[in-house]
Enzyme design. Structure first.
Site, short mmCIF file in Angstrom:
data_model
loop_
_atom_site.label_atom_id
_atom_site.label_comp_id
_atom_site.label_asym_id
_atom_site.label_seq_id
_atom_site.Cartn_x
_atom_site.Cartn_y
_atom_site.Cartn_z
N ARG A 94 -11.39 9.08 4.97
CA ARG A 94 -11.77 8.07 5.64
C ARG A 94 -11.42 6.73 4.82
O ARG A 94 -10.61 5.69 5.50
CB ARG A 94 -13.40 7.84 5.42
CG ARG A 94 -13.94 8.77 6.48
CD ARG A 94 -15.20 8.84 6.08
NE ARG A 94 -15.90 9.85 7.11
CZ ARG A 94 -16.46 9.43 8.19
NH1 ARG A 94 -16.46 8.04 8.63
NH2 ARG A 94 -16.78 10.12 9.08
N THR A 95 -11.59 6.83 3.76
CA THR A 95 -11.07 5.72 2.81
C THR A 95 -9.52 5.29 2.98
O THR A 95 -9.06 4.14 2.89
CB THR A 95 -11.53 5.74 1.42
OG1 THR A 95 -12.67 5.69 1.41
CG2 THR A 95 -11.32 4.45 0.52
N LYS A 127 0.96 18.56 -11.82
CA LYS A 127 1.94 19.31 -12.72
C LYS A 127 1.71 18.79 -14.14
O LYS A 127 2.66 18.86 -15.00
CB LYS A 127 3.43 18.84 -12.34
CG LYS A 127 3.58 19.40 -10.63
CD LYS A 127 5.23 19.22 -10.47
CE LYS A 127 5.29 19.46 -9.10
NZ LYS A 127 5.92 18.10 -8.45
N ARG A 172 -7.79 6.31 -5.70
CA ARG A 172 -8.93 6.70 -5.64
C ARG A 172 -8.76 8.03 -6.70
O ARG A 172 -8.00 8.63 -6.88
CB ARG A 172 -9.44 7.41 -4.41
CG ARG A 172 -10.95 7.93 -4.53
CD ARG A 172 -11.31 8.65 -3.13
NE ARG A 172 -12.89 8.80 -3.20
CZ ARG A 172 -13.44 8.02 -2.62
NH1 ARG A 172 -13.31 6.85 -2.02
NH2 ARG A 172 -14.88 8.39 -2.45
N HIS A 210 -16.71 1.22 -6.23
CA HIS A 210 -15.90 1.34 -4.96
C HIS A 210 -15.91 0.08 -4.36
O HIS A 210 -16.93 -0.13 -3.21
CB HIS A 210 -16.67 2.19 -4.14
CG HIS A 210 -16.01 2.85 -2.65
ND1 HIS A 210 -14.52 2.26 -2.53
CD2 HIS A 210 -16.36 3.64 -1.76
CE1 HIS A 210 -14.09 2.89 -1.49
NE2 HIS A 210 -15.05 3.61 -1.02
#
Ligand code: ZN
Lengths: 143, 312
Positions: B51-52, B80, B101, B129
Site C-alpha cells: 500500500r505505502t 546479498k 521502508r 511513519h
C-alpha cells in the site's frame, strides 16, 4: 612516586568512593608507562569519602568518558608542582562508540559500520537516547 | 540536505503549506500532471508494504515523474549482504529522491548520512511513519476545516501503533486539542507519551469502552490489533475483537464525527459502516496520494534549501 607532590601531571579529585578502578579501566590508565596512584576512601568534607587518582604525566584525558561516568569529578592539571588548571566536567552532549544501543530493533544491530551515537536527552536524569532509534539508554552502566 | 525522517522534522507552518499544496493538487490534479517530468523517485522497500509503495509510486506518476525500485528485501542487494549505506550510495546515483521502508528503527537516519538525494522515511519498524501522519493531518483538516479545539478519540492498539504515536505528537502542537485514549490496559499509550501530554498541559483521558465517549468525539481514529505484536496467540484472540466499530455503536455518535483508520483493517471496523458518510478511511487513502505528491514536490524543489526535514 611521591603521591603528594606531583611535579607535572593530572589529579582526578572528588571521585565517588569505590569508583576509581572503573575510571582507571575506562581511561585505559593501565596502559600508561608512567606511575599512577589510586587513593581510596580519602576523608572528604563534602563527600564523606572519596577516591583520588594521580597520574605522573601530562596525558590526554578523554573528558567525555570521564564526564559520562561521573560529572562530579574535578580534573586538576599540575605543572611545576602547582595546580594550573581545574576542569569541571559536564555530561557530554553526544557519546560516540561508548557502548551499544540496547534496542534489538535498532538499525545499529544490523548495519556493522555505523558509529554508535547517543545524544543527551535529559541531563538531570542522565538519560541518553540513541541517535537512530531514540531508545533510552538509562542508568550508570548505560549505554 | 534535508530529509523527512520524523513528522517533528516539519514545523507547523511547513505542514500547513504542504497541506495547502496537497489540497490544491486534489482539487486540480490536471495542473500538476507533468510537473515532475524527468524526475525519478526510487522506492526502496527493505520490508514489503504494498500500500505505502503504491501510494508513493502513484504520487510520482501522477506528476509525470518516473519510479524505480524494489518491492521486497529478497530482490534487493542487502539480501546479498550489502550494507544499507552502500545500497543508498548506489541508488542515490540513479534517482532524484528516495522513499524507503526498513524493518529496523533508525534505518532512514543511517541512510540519510550517505545519500546524495533527499530521503523520505516510508516507515522504519515500529518507529516513525511521517507520511501516514501527513495523510492523517490532511484528512482531519479537510473534514473538520482545521485542528484547533478538536477532540480526538484513539482506539485499539495504542501501545505499539506508531501511527497513533506520531499523530498524538503532531496534533499536540495545535491549541485546544484533547485526546480520548480508548484501549484495554494491555495496549495503552506508552508512559512517555502520556507524560509528554501532561508536561504540555494537554488534556487526555484513558477509557476502556468507546460507547461511553463516542458522542463527544470529533475524530475516532481506529487502529488494528496486529497479531505480530503479541507473543502469545491467546492474548491476541482475546483482544482483537474488543474494539470493533459497528453501526450500532456509530449510532451513538454525532453527525460531526469522522471515522479514520490507517488501513489495512482486519475486523475493527464492520464493513457495514463503510457507506456511512462519517466513515472517511478511504478518503484518507486518496488524501495520502495527494499529500505525498505535495511532499515530493516540496522536497525536490527545496533540496538544499531552507524547507522540509531532518539535517545531518
Ligand atoms: Zn538504537
Amino acid at each position: 612516586m611521591n603521591i603528594d607532590s606531583i611535579r607535572r601531571g593530572i589529579v582526578l579529585d572528588h571521585i565517588q568512593a569505590g569508583r576509581s578502578m572503573e575510571i582507571y579501566r575506562a581511561l585505559g590508565l593501565e596502559e600508561l608507562p608512567c606511575s599512577v596512584a589510586i587513593i581510596r576512601n580519602v576523608k572528604s568534607n563534602a563527600m564523606g569519602k572519596k577516591d583520588i587518582i594521580k597520574i605522573d604525566d601530562d596525558i590526554d584525558i578523554d573528558l567525555d568518558v570521564l564526564g559520562y561516568i561521573d560529572p562530579g569529578i574535578t580534573v586538576n592539571i599540575i605543572v611545576d608542582g602547582v595546580i594550573t588548571e581545574k576542569k569541571h566536567l559536564a555530561l557530554p552532549r553526544r557519546l560516540v562508540n561508548m557502548g551499544r544501543c540496547r534496542n534489538p530493533r535498532c538499525i545499529t544491530t544490523q548495519e556493522a559500520n555505523l558509529d554508535q551515537v547517543f545524544v543527551l536527552a535529559d541531563p538531570a536524569r542522565k538519560i541518553y537516547r540513541c541517535l537512530y532509534c531514540d531508545a533510552e539508554q538509562r542508568g550508570t552502566d548505560a549505554p | 540536505m534535508r530529509h523527512l525522517i520524523d513528522i517533528s522534522d516539519l514545523s507547523v507552518a511547513e505542514i500547513d503549506r504542504l497541506l495547502d499544496l496537497g489540497e490544491d493538487m486534489l482539487r486540480r490534479p490536471e495542473d500538476y500532471r507533468r510537473s515532475q517530468q524527468g524526475r525519478i523517485l526510487a522506492t526502496l522497500f527493505f520490508e514489503p508494504s504494498t500500500r505505502t509503495r503504491l501510494s508513493f509510486e502513484s504520487a510520482m506518476l501522477s506528476m509525470g515523474g518516473s519510479v524505480l525500485g524494489f518491492p521486497s528485501p529478497d530482490s534487493s542487494s542487502t539480501a546479498k549482504g550489502e550494507s544499507l549505506q552502500d545500497t543508498i550510495r548506489t541508488v542515490s546515483c540513479y534517482c532524484d529522491i528516495i522513499a524507503m521502508r526498513h524493518p529496523k528503527e533508525g534505518a532512514p537516519i543511517a541512510a540519510a548520512m550517505k545519500s546524495e538525494v533527499p530521503i523520505i522515511n516510508a516507515g522504519d519498524g515500529g518507529h516513525n511513519h511521517p507520511t501516514q501522519t501527513l495523510t492523517d493531518l490532511m484528512t482531519i483538516r479537510l473534514e473538520k476545516g482545521g485542528f484547533e479545539g478538536l477532540t480526538l478519540g484513539l482506539c485499539g492498539d495504542l501501545k505499539f501503533g506508531r501511527t497513533v504515536h506520531s499523530l498524538v505528537t503532531a496534533m499536540s502542537r495545535y491549541p485546544g486539542v484533547r485526546f480520548v485514549l480508548i484501549a484495554p490496559p494491555e495496549l495503552r499509550l506508552p508512559g512517555y507519551l502520556t507524560a509528554f501530554l501532561r508536561e504540555k498541559g494537554i488534556p487526555y483521558e484513558e477509557v476502556e469502552h468507546m460507547e461511553d465517549v463516542l458522542p463527544r468525539l470529533d475524530i475516532l481514529y481506529m487502529t488494528r490489533v496486529q497479531r505480530e505484536r503479541f507473543f502469545n496467540e491467546a492474548d491476541y484472540v482475546r483482544l482483537k475483537d474488543t474494539y470493533v466499530l459497528t453501526p450500532d455503536k456509530l449510532a451513538l455518535a454525532g453527525e460531526g464525527l469522522r471515522v479514520m483508520h490507517p488501513l489495512p483493517r482486519v475486523n475493527e471496523i464492520s464493513p457495514k459502516v463503510d457507506d456511512d458518510p462519517r466513515a472517511v478511511y478511504f478518503k484518507q487513502v486518496r488524501n495520502g496520494r495527494y499529500v505525498r505528491m505535495a511532499l515530493i514536490t516540496r522536497m525536490l524543489a527545496e533540496n538544499g534549501g531552507e524547507e522540509a526535514g531532518h539535517e545531518h
